[in-house]
Design a protein around this motif. Structure first.
Motif, PDB file in Angstrom:
ATOM      1  N   ALA A  56       0.843  -1.207   0.000  1.00 45.57           N
ATOM      2  CA  ALA A  56       0.000   0.000   0.000  1.00 45.57           C
ATOM      3  C   ALA A  56       0.874   1.251   0.000  1.00 45.57           C
ATOM      4  CB  ALA A  56      -0.938  -0.009   1.197  1.00 45.57           C
ATOM      5  N   TRP A  99      -4.178   7.792  -5.715  1.00 49.79           N
ATOM      6  CA  TRP A  99      -3.898   6.575  -4.952  1.00 49.79           C
ATOM      7  C   TRP A  99      -5.055   6.247  -4.015  1.00 49.79           C
ATOM      8  CZ3 TRP A  99      -3.452   6.251   0.406  1.00 49.79           C
ATOM      9  CH2 TRP A  99      -3.082   4.978   0.896  1.00 49.79           C
ATOM     10  N   ALA A 130      -7.044   2.907  -4.107  1.00 49.44           N
ATOM     11  CA  ALA A 130      -6.857   1.982  -2.984  1.00 49.44           C
ATOM     12  C   ALA A 130      -8.161   1.720  -2.230  1.00 49.44           C
ATOM     13  CB  ALA A 130      -5.804   2.529  -2.024  1.00 49.44           C
TER      14      ALA A 130
END
Length: 193
Positions: free
Chosen positions: A78, A174, A178
Motif C-alpha cells: 500500500a 492513490w 486503494a
C-alpha cells in the motif's frame, strides 16, 4: 496461463520496440506515418492489455501458489503504490521537481508498482504479470537514460506549485484507487474492507 503470457508478450513486446531496436521502431513509424503508427501501436497495445486482463482473471480462478507472503507485505505494498501513483502523476505534470530530478518517473513508478505487487502476492500468475512489468520497466528506464545521454536531453527547471500539485494529485489518485477502484475493477480490496 497461456492467455496471460500471450498478452504480456504482445503488450510488453510492443512497448519494448524502442528498447530492443530503436531503428526498427523508427523505420516502422516512418513507413506507416505518425498517425497510422499511433493507431497500430494503440490497437496492438489494447489487444495485449485485454489478453493480460482476461488471462490474469483466468489464472486467478485456479491459482498456482508459489509462496504465502506475510500479512505485513500488504501494508508495504500500500505504501509503495502510494509512491508509484505520485511518480505516475509526475510524468504528466509539467515543471515538477520529481520529473526534473528523476527524468522518467512513469518507468520508475511502474517499477515500484510491480515490486509492491510481487511482495504482496505469491502466485505464478503474479510472478509472471508483475515480474514481467518489473523487468520491462528496468530495461526501459535504462534505455531511456541512455537516450537522454546520447541526445543531450535537458529537463526543465522545477517549480514548487507544480511539485505540490503532483504530490496532491498522486495521493488523491492513490486514495481513490486503494479505497474504491481496486476492489471495483480487480475484485481485491487492498485496504481490507
Amino acid at each position: 496461463m497461456l492467455v496471460l503470457v500471450l498478452g504480456l508478450v504482445v503488450f510488453l513486446g510492443m512497448h519494448s520496440l524502442r528498447i530492443v531496436s530503436e531503428p526498427l521502431r523508427d523505420g516502422l513509424r516512418e513507413r506507416l506515418g505518425p498517425v497510422s503508427w499511433r493507431v497500430v501501436y494503440s490497437l496492438v497495445s489494447a489487444l495485449g492489455l485485454a489478453l493480460i486482463v482476461w488471462g490474469y482473471g483466468l489464472a486467478r480462478q485456479d491459482p498456482m501458489v508459489l509462496w504465502m507472503p506475510p500479512i505485513g507485505m500488504r501494508h508495504a505494498a500500500a505504501l509503495l503504490t502510494l509512491v508509484a501513483f505520485v511518480l505516475l502523476v509526475a510524468a504528466y505534470v509539467p515543471g515538477n521537481a520529481i520529473k526534473a530530478r528523476l527524468h522518467h518517473p512513469m518507468l520508475l513508478g511502474t517499477k515500484v508498482w510491480a515490486l509492491a505487487h510481487l511482495l504482496s502476492n505469491g502466485t505464478l500468475a503474479d510472478v509472471l504479470l508483475f515480474g514481467g512489468f518489473l523487468l520491462w520497466a528496468v530495461l526501459g528506464f535504462r534505455a531511456a537514460r541512455q537516450r537522454d545521454r546520447r541526445d543531450g536531453t535537458v529537463y526543465g527547471p522545477a517549480r514548487m506549485p507544480a511539485t505540490v500539485a503532483t504530490v496532491v494529485l498522486g495521493i488523491g489518485a492513490w486514495a481513490a484507487f486503494a479505497f474504491w477502484a481496486h476492489a471495483a475493477l480487480i475484485g481485491v480490496a487492498p485496504m481490507g474492507r
